[in-house]
Design a protein around this motif. Structure first.
Motif, PDB file in Angstrom:
ATOM      1  N   LEU A 338      30.195  50.247-113.052  1.00  0.00           N
ATOM      2  CA  LEU A 338      30.502  50.571-114.299  1.00  0.00           C
ATOM      3  C   LEU A 338      31.922  51.426-114.495  1.00  0.00           C
ATOM      4  N   ASN A 339      31.855  52.214-113.299  1.00  0.00           N
ATOM      5  CA  ASN A 339      32.996  53.386-113.195  1.00  0.00           C
ATOM      6  C   ASN A 339      34.101  52.576-112.506  1.00  0.00           C
ATOM      7  N   LEU A 388      26.999  57.471-118.479  1.00  0.00           N
ATOM      8  CA  LEU A 388      27.346  57.841-119.883  1.00  0.00           C
ATOM      9  C   LEU A 388      28.733  57.816-120.080  1.00  0.00           C
ATOM     10  N   VAL A 389      29.617  58.346-118.939  1.00  0.00           N
ATOM     11  CA  VAL A 389      31.326  58.484-119.122  1.00  0.00           C
ATOM     12  C   VAL A 389      31.807  57.168-119.050  1.00  0.00           C
ATOM     13  N   PRO A 390      31.408  56.107-118.259  1.00  0.00           N
ATOM     14  CA  PRO A 390      32.052  54.902-118.388  1.00  0.00           C
ATOM     15  C   PRO A 390      31.818  54.165-119.653  1.00  0.00           C
ATOM     16  N   ILE A 391      30.490  54.321-120.529  1.00  0.00           N
ATOM     17  CA  ILE A 391      30.024  53.813-121.623  1.00  0.00           C
ATOM     18  C   ILE A 391      30.891  54.592-122.738  1.00  0.00           C
ATOM     19  N   LEU A 392      31.172  55.590-122.550  1.00  0.00           N
ATOM     20  CA  LEU A 392      31.962  56.284-123.718  1.00  0.00           C
ATOM     21  C   LEU A 392      33.467  55.640-123.687  1.00  0.00           C
ATOM     22  N   PHE A 393      33.845  55.355-122.362  1.00  0.00           N
ATOM     23  CA  PHE A 393      35.275  54.983-121.855  1.00  0.00           C
ATOM     24  C   PHE A 393      35.383  53.467-122.614  1.00  0.00           C
ATOM     25  N   TYR A 394      34.142  52.699-122.250  1.00  0.00           N
ATOM     26  CA  TYR A 394      34.290  51.380-123.019  1.00  0.00           C
ATOM     27  C   TYR A 394      34.280  51.513-124.452  1.00  0.00           C
TER      28      TYR A 394
END
Length: 773
Positions: A338-339, A388-394
């Protein structure tokens, strides 16, 4: 025979089939073998040489020939599985039949009259060896053959026996010894073999096509509508269910797209493993569809002792994974992938960027939903932030793109599920030091600040179709608010700006539901003031600075004239929430604004998502941290508000006939919820602190906010505030509506991600609509 000759030969056979008006005998091997015996056509060739119009023509005009073609191709797969595909010629026949069936199946599924074809039997088509009294339906024989072929020595797996030229009997193989990749339940990593990867990919593509019958049925929330192909394949009838589930999972979790870190390596050679990984994860997310959702998860917690569990063995196995090293391997694998698109390199496009992030999000969701041990493991440490960080990025990246509404919902649903657990809120206090380039204001703070800043941006700059998500976004902030130790000034300003925007009369009165958003934000402020006052001087200062917003809300005019005036204002305004008054700082270096979809981009329609009250249930947090479910009837605000709202929407249909009745109803609704606005705690805070702050400013001639913040930081409200209210958490709860939404979303993703070859393109899909932006 040259490749061009092969294609001509194959094309000739197709033309013969489409022009024959008389049925061709099944025993006429000379005719049928033309389709697979002496040809070596790629899957792309098959899609070009067998046009859609001709498949439909055979289906309508000579149905018996199409039936025989399907049956004969399937029979070849069964024979290949029985014999173990020991010769190159046999393997080529199996691959040709696999490609042909992948091409034809969607046209069988799109016609309701043909849908039962694969569930019928052909006389004498029992299992080889005659160990079945009755003949199996074609679908079952096909699925079992595919499963056997996925564990076929020297075709899809490496045989252990080096010296012996005798092929292992495929029936006696223990496929658990031939799992495709090291990982969960398997320590040995077989040497890479790209031919095996290619063959597995082709077979999985056919398997996915078998499962895709679901796309040709209209959406229905009835739970009995389980996919019969998936049900059979994931049952104990399939002796390879466990090793195949493990193989698919391990192939996904072990995949490293960056490889050995050599720049541009993905441009130098074609990555066959990535194709396999994409097919593997798509098979996983389709087979893990299980109607019971979270309801089954609770029952599965005693699985170490109970032998039962869901009939779907893939769901069953997933829910039983419990060893720490396995949970860690899965989490690390998903987080690494994901990252991947977030990786920064100094050489443009020098590292491989994967495209299957939506499938990864769905798989992560399935794990959290079906395996509570996994969910608790994720939340046990700050590893959850790697997800969480990649989800927020997307979410940030997709917020302006109408074709990615499904991705937005998926990301928000995952965060909603996580936010129902106390540990998630606690983990968010970790400082955010990573600098992923996102088009958001630069700030210094925690992961909670990052989440709030991005949610604010989605609400204020996203497009119209994201409005149904506002409730979810604010519910998440409510759920985490009692645990947030110190919000940054940027995040505090964003929250106050949302309250300011949502509490304007024109917005509040423009829809019977809009006041819920104000209730959520007030609950956030109350939670932080009551439970985390000490570290939150930035928020307290912002509340004092913007105290007017609260006073206006307390004195909100609710007479019919004011409501009417606000309604007129609404008509003049654009329907979105404005970004003005929100303190904007420059965006992060290297970021690019969220871009809208390119004109002409294909997207698939989605089912409507149920309202927040349908997909969550309330739980009260006790003093010892345990959660107690709040019975639905007792949740006074939601129930009272919802009943008035329901009444309102009923009356609205009559409003044109009698505007006076409509205005009166609207007036009563506003009075009803205005009386319940939870403003006591904030008003008390303002009553105590505003005079103190004003006095300091006058006495010391202060104009510098840092001194005021310093004063607030050391202040206390102990004994001055109302008795703290119990913490209410809204936990995600699956239901039939969400199950249907997930089904349409998953198949929509799979439809759009399989365009080479275009397996389902231009067929009569019923589950969703295909639209162009």
């Amino acid at each position: 025979m040259g490749n061009t000759d092969t294609k001509l030969h194959f094309r000739k056979a197709v033309i013969q089939l489409t022009t024959k008006t008389q049925p061709v005998e099944a025993a006429d091997d000379a005719f049928w073998d033309q389709f697979w015996a002496d040809t070596s056509t790629t899957v792309q060739d098959v899609f070009t040489l067998v046009p859609a119009a001709e498949i439909r023509a055979v289906r309508e005009e000579s149905p018996s020939n199409l039936a025989t073609l399907c049956y004969k191709a399937m029979e070849k797969l069964v024979q290949g599985a029985d014999s173990g595909c020991s010769s190159d010629k046999e393997r080529q026949v199996v691959l040709n039949c696999t490609r042909l069936l992948t091409r034809i199946l969607p046209y069988i599924f799109e016609d309701p009259d043909w849908r039962g074809f694969f569930w019928s039997t052909v006389p004498g088509a029992g299992r080889a060896g005659g160990d079945d009294d009755e003949a199996r339906p074609l679908a079952e024989s096909l699925l079992l053959a595919i499963a056997d072929l996925l564990f076929c020595p020297d075709f899809t797996i490496q045989t252990h026996k080096k010296s012996s030229p005798v092929t292992e009997d495929i029936r006696s193989i223990d496929s658990c010894e031939y799992i495709w990749e090291a990982g969960v339940g398997f320590a040995h990593s077989p040497p890479p073999n790209y031919i095996h990867d290619l063959n597995r990919t082709e077979l999985l593509k056919l398997l996915l096509t078998c499962f895709s019958e679901a796309m040709y049925l209209p959406p229905s929330s009835e739970s009995k509508n389980l996919n019969p192909w998936v049900t059979f394949f994931c049952s104990s009838e399939n002796r390879h269910a466990l090793p195949l589930f493990t193989s698919l999972l391990n192939v996904v979790c072990a995949y490293d797209p960056v490889g050995y870190g050599i720049p541009y390596n993905h441009l130098l050679f074609f990555n066959h493993r990535e194709q396999l990984v994409e097919q593997a994860i798509q098979i996983l997310i389709v087979t893990l569809e299980h109607e019971a959702g979270s309801a089954v998860s609770a029952a599965l917690q005693a699985l170490d002792t109970s032998p039962a569990g869901p009939d779907n063995l893939f769901v069953n196995y997933l829910s039983r994974i419990h060893r720490e090293e396995d949970l860690s391997l899965i989490l690390r694998g998903l987080a690494r992938l994901l990252n991947n698109p977030l990786l920064q390199t100094y050489l443009p496009r020098s590292s491989k960027k994967i495209q299957f992030h939506q499938e990864l999000l769905i798989l992560f969701w399935k794990f959290c939903d079906f395996n509570k041990k996994f969910l608790f493991f994720v939340l046990k440490s700050s590893d959850v932030l790697d997800m969480l960080v990649p989800i927020l990025f997307y979410l940030n990246d997709a917020s302006a793109d109408q074709s990615r509404v499904g991705l937005m919902h998926m990301g928000v649903f995952i965060i909603l599920l996580l936010s129902g657990e106390r540990n998630f809120g606690v983990r968010l206090n970790k400082p955010y030091a990573l600098r992923v380039p996102m088009d958001i204001p630069v700030f210094t703070g925690t992961h909670a600040d990052l989440l709030i800043v991005i949610f604010h941006k989605i609400i204020t700059s996203g497009h119209q179709r994201l409005q149904p998500l506002f409730d979810c976004l604010l519910t998440i902030i409510v759920n985490i608010s009692p645990y947030l130790k110190s919000l940054s000034m940027v995040a505090a300003n964003k929250l106050l700006h949302l309250l300011e925007a949502f509490s304007t009369p024109w917005f509040l009165f423009s829809s019977p539901q809009n006041h819920h958003l104000v209730f959520f934000l007030l609950e956030v402020f109350n939670n932080i003031i009551q439970y985390q006052f000490d570290g939150n001087c930035n928020l307290v200062y912002t509340i004092i600075r913007k105290r007017n917003v609260f006073h206006q809300l307390a004195n909100l005019p609710s007479d019919t004239v004011s409501i009417e005036k606000a309604q007129q204002k609404k008509k003049k305004k654009k329907s979105g929430i404005s970004r003005t008054n929100s303190i904007e700082k420059e965006s992060m270096e290297g970021s690019r604004p969220a871009a809208p979809a390119e004109p002409g981009t294909l997207k698939t329609s989605l089912e409507a998502t149920p309202g927040i009250d349908k997909i969550t249930e309330k739980a009260q947090v006790g003093e010892d941290g345990t959660m107690v479910a709040v019975p639905r009837s007792d949740s006074s605000q939601a129930t009272a508000d919802n009943s008035t709202v329901a009444g309102a929407s009923d009356t609205e249909s009559n409003s044109e006939r009698d505007p006076e009745v409509h205005n009166k109803t609207r007036h009563l609704i506003v009075l009803s919820w205005k009386a319940k606005l939870p403003l006591q705690t904030i008003m008390r805070l303002l009553q105590v602190l505003v005079p103190q702050v004003e006095k300091i400013c006058i006495d010391k001639g202060l104009t510098d906010e840092s001194e005021i913040l310093n004063f607030l930081q050391h202040g206390t409200l102990v004994g001055l505030l109302p008795v703290p209210h119990p913490i209410l958490i809204r936990k995600y709860q699956a239901n039939a509506g969400t199950a249907m939404w997930f089904r349409t979303y998953i198949w929509g993703v799979i439809y759009l991600r399989n365009m080479d070859p275009p397996i389902w393109y231009d067929t009569d899909i019923r589950l969703f609509e295909i639209q162009r932006v």
